[in-house]
Design a protein around this motif. Sequence first.
Motif, PDB file in Angstrom:
ATOM      1  N   ARG A 202       9.739  18.940   2.755  1.00  0.00           N
ATOM      2  CA  ARG A 202       9.421  19.547   1.467  1.00  0.00           C
ATOM      3  C   ARG A 202      10.620  20.342   0.969  1.00  0.00           C
ATOM      4  NH1 ARG A 202       3.145  21.705   1.331  1.00  0.00           N
ATOM      5  NH2 ARG A 202       2.153  19.750   2.010  1.00  0.00           N
ATOM      6  N   GLU A 203      11.012  20.096  -0.267  1.00  0.00           N
ATOM      7  CA  GLU A 203      12.024  20.887  -0.968  1.00  0.00           C
ATOM      8  C   GLU A 203      13.320  21.008  -0.178  1.00  0.00           C
ATOM      9  OE1 GLU A 203      10.234  24.576  -2.108  1.00  0.00           O
ATOM     10  OE2 GLU A 203       8.660  23.612  -3.296  1.00  0.00           O
ATOM     11  N   GLY A 204      13.752  19.918   0.434  1.00  0.00           N
ATOM     12  CA  GLY A 204      15.045  19.896   1.107  1.00  0.00           C
ATOM     13  C   GLY A 204      15.179  20.866   2.255  1.00  0.00           C
ATOM     14  N   GLU A 205      14.067  21.169   2.936  1.00  0.00           N
ATOM     15  CA  GLU A 205      14.071  22.237   3.937  1.00  0.00           C
ATOM     16  C   GLU A 205      14.910  21.927   5.167  1.00  0.00           C
ATOM     17  OE1 GLU A 205       9.978  22.769   5.098  1.00  0.00           O
ATOM     18  OE2 GLU A 205       9.696  20.616   5.328  1.00  0.00           O
ATOM     19  N   PHE A 206      15.191  20.633   5.429  1.00  0.00           N
ATOM     20  CA  PHE A 206      16.130  20.313   6.508  1.00  0.00           C
ATOM     21  C   PHE A 206      17.157  19.275   6.035  1.00  0.00           C
ATOM     22  CE2 PHE A 206      11.860  18.613   7.511  1.00  0.00           C
ATOM     23  CZ  PHE A 206      12.050  17.232   7.462  1.00  0.00           C
ATOM     24  N   GLY A 207      17.729  19.537   4.873  1.00  0.00           N
ATOM     25  CA  GLY A 207      18.851  18.765   4.377  1.00  0.00           C
ATOM     26  C   GLY A 207      18.554  17.834   3.230  1.00  0.00           C
ATOM     27  N   GLY A 208      17.291  17.443   3.047  1.00  0.00           N
ATOM     28  CA  GLY A 208      16.920  16.599   1.922  1.00  0.00           C
ATOM     29  C   GLY A 208      17.541  15.211   1.950  1.00  0.00           C
ATOM     30  N   ALA A 262       8.239  13.556  14.964  1.00  0.00           N
ATOM     31  CA  ALA A 262       9.528  14.245  14.812  1.00  0.00           C
ATOM     32  C   ALA A 262      10.477  14.044  15.973  1.00  0.00           C
ATOM     33  CB  ALA A 262       9.282  15.738  14.616  1.00  0.00           C
ATOM     34  N   LEU A 263       9.991  13.595  17.125  1.00  0.00           N
ATOM     35  CA  LEU A 263      10.820  13.462  18.322  1.00  0.00           C
ATOM     36  C   LEU A 263      10.619  12.088  18.937  1.00  0.00           C
ATOM     37  CD1 LEU A 263       9.988  16.934  19.909  1.00  0.00           C
ATOM     38  CD2 LEU A 263      12.171  16.295  18.846  1.00  0.00           C
ATOM     39  N   ARG A 264      11.730  11.487  19.367  1.00  0.00           N
ATOM     40  CA  ARG A 264      11.642  10.188  20.032  1.00  0.00           C
ATOM     41  C   ARG A 264      12.408  10.267  21.345  1.00  0.00           C
ATOM     42  NH1 ARG A 264      10.327   4.939  19.128  1.00  0.00           N
ATOM     43  NH2 ARG A 264      11.605   3.372  20.208  1.00  0.00           N
ATOM     44  N   PRO A 265      11.713  10.139  22.500  1.00  0.00           N
ATOM     45  CA  PRO A 265      10.262  10.006  22.653  1.00  0.00           C
ATOM     46  C   PRO A 265       9.603  11.386  22.730  1.00  0.00           C
ATOM     47  CG  PRO A 265      11.276   9.859  24.793  1.00  0.00           C
ATOM     48  CD  PRO A 265      12.406  10.029  23.798  1.00  0.00           C
ATOM     49  N   ALA A 306       8.476  21.583  11.213  1.00  0.00           N
ATOM     50  CA  ALA A 306       9.009  22.710  11.973  1.00  0.00           C
ATOM     51  C   ALA A 306      10.017  22.250  13.016  1.00  0.00           C
ATOM     52  CB  ALA A 306       7.866  23.481  12.633  1.00  0.00           C
ATOM     53  N   VAL A 307       9.747  21.114  13.661  1.00  0.00           N
ATOM     54  CA  VAL A 307      10.696  20.568  14.635  1.00  0.00           C
ATOM     55  C   VAL A 307      12.049  20.320  13.973  1.00  0.00           C
ATOM     56  CG1 VAL A 307      11.244  18.548  16.038  1.00  0.00           C
ATOM     57  CG2 VAL A 307       8.979  19.579  16.189  1.00  0.00           C
ATOM     58  N   ALA A 308      12.041  19.614  12.848  1.00  0.00           N
ATOM     59  CA  ALA A 308      13.292  19.311  12.161  1.00  0.00           C
ATOM     60  C   ALA A 308      13.988  20.575  11.677  1.00  0.00           C
ATOM     61  CB  ALA A 308      13.025  18.362  10.994  1.00  0.00           C
ATOM     62  N   ARG A 309      13.228  21.532  11.190  1.00  0.00           N
ATOM     63  CA  ARG A 309      13.826  22.787  10.724  1.00  0.00           C
ATOM     64  C   ARG A 309      14.501  23.536  11.872  1.00  0.00           C
ATOM     65  NH1 ARG A 309      10.792  26.930   7.319  1.00  0.00           N
ATOM     66  NH2 ARG A 309      12.845  27.231   6.394  1.00  0.00           N
ATOM     67  N   GLY A 310      13.894  23.496  13.065  1.00  0.00           N
ATOM     68  CA  GLY A 310      14.485  24.183  14.201  1.00  0.00           C
ATOM     69  C   GLY A 310      15.829  23.605  14.589  1.00  0.00           C
TER      70      GLY A 310
END
Length: 332
Positions: A202-208, A262-265, A306-310
């Motif tokens: 949402r709204e480019g919160e982790f780079g867009g 958000a995570l692999r694996p 949240a994972v990506a933002r962290g």
Amino acid sequence: MRNLITDVRGLLVGQAHDADAATGVTVAMFERPTVASVAILGGAPGVRDTALLEPEMTVEHVDAIVLSGGSAWGLAAADGVMAHLAGQGRGFAIGPLRVPIVPQAILFDLLTGGAKPWAKGGEEAPYRRLGAEAAANAGADFALGTAGAGFGATTANLKGGLGSASARAATGQIVGALVAVNAVGTATIGDGPHFWAAPYEREGEFGGLGWPAGIRPEDLGLRFKGGAGQNTTIALVATDAVLTKAQCKRLALAAHDGLARALRPSHGALDGDVVFAAATGHSGAPSDAFALTELCATAADVLARAVARGVHAATALPFAGALPAWRDRFRG
């Protein structure tokens, strides 16, 4: 809306870290006793007082939930949080006494640099102190990235970190997530900057950046970090809705979908993936099973974000051989 878990009414977050040791503690402090449960889907968890969160157990409420670095050493962080709460007269009443209820999950950050002499014996680990400091620091605003429980966290290819996000569900209630990302795998696709969680941003919160132009077969290849016990992504999702313990259990289970997105694996034998769920009860109860499902779906989405933002917010540790941060490799 801060786009943090503290958008959920009745919940504050405190953090403390030891920069020399490259480790830290994050505490979710509830303003009043709060219904909570947990779901553990990873194969190598480290936890404290989680059995009481099962729906059939007697204790109905918790006072705080702790996320910490330090592996098993980090379980002492809850002692510091308990001491802080006891000083406030908080806890489960037993005659004239009070026992603060503080479940906890830990992650492994012992090999990511920094001095950790307690792991060799002869010195007390800092986690009780860090837990007390984090509890005392609790507020509505807090740092993401290399902070708190995410200070020493890593992924297979990049520095991990502490993430958070929030959203208003279709029911009108707020749902938030708090996560320390220390995954055995990756949060990004292949060798590029794009996040697996891109569709939920949402709204480019982790780079867009959205999705890459295409996902190649080699991008789907698994990348691993460390060995058994050296990983764990630990999280809390919370809502201001009124939920039972059984409904919180369902919320925690559904929120694990966010880790899988958000995570692999995720949920592997080498991860200790743990998700707590809490309901502060400041708004109404879900009207039916469909409304509960709306909350569950929102929880999974905000946890993926949240994972990506962290990872996006993290900064690299100043030690030889430290993994680069996302911003070091891809910004600009």
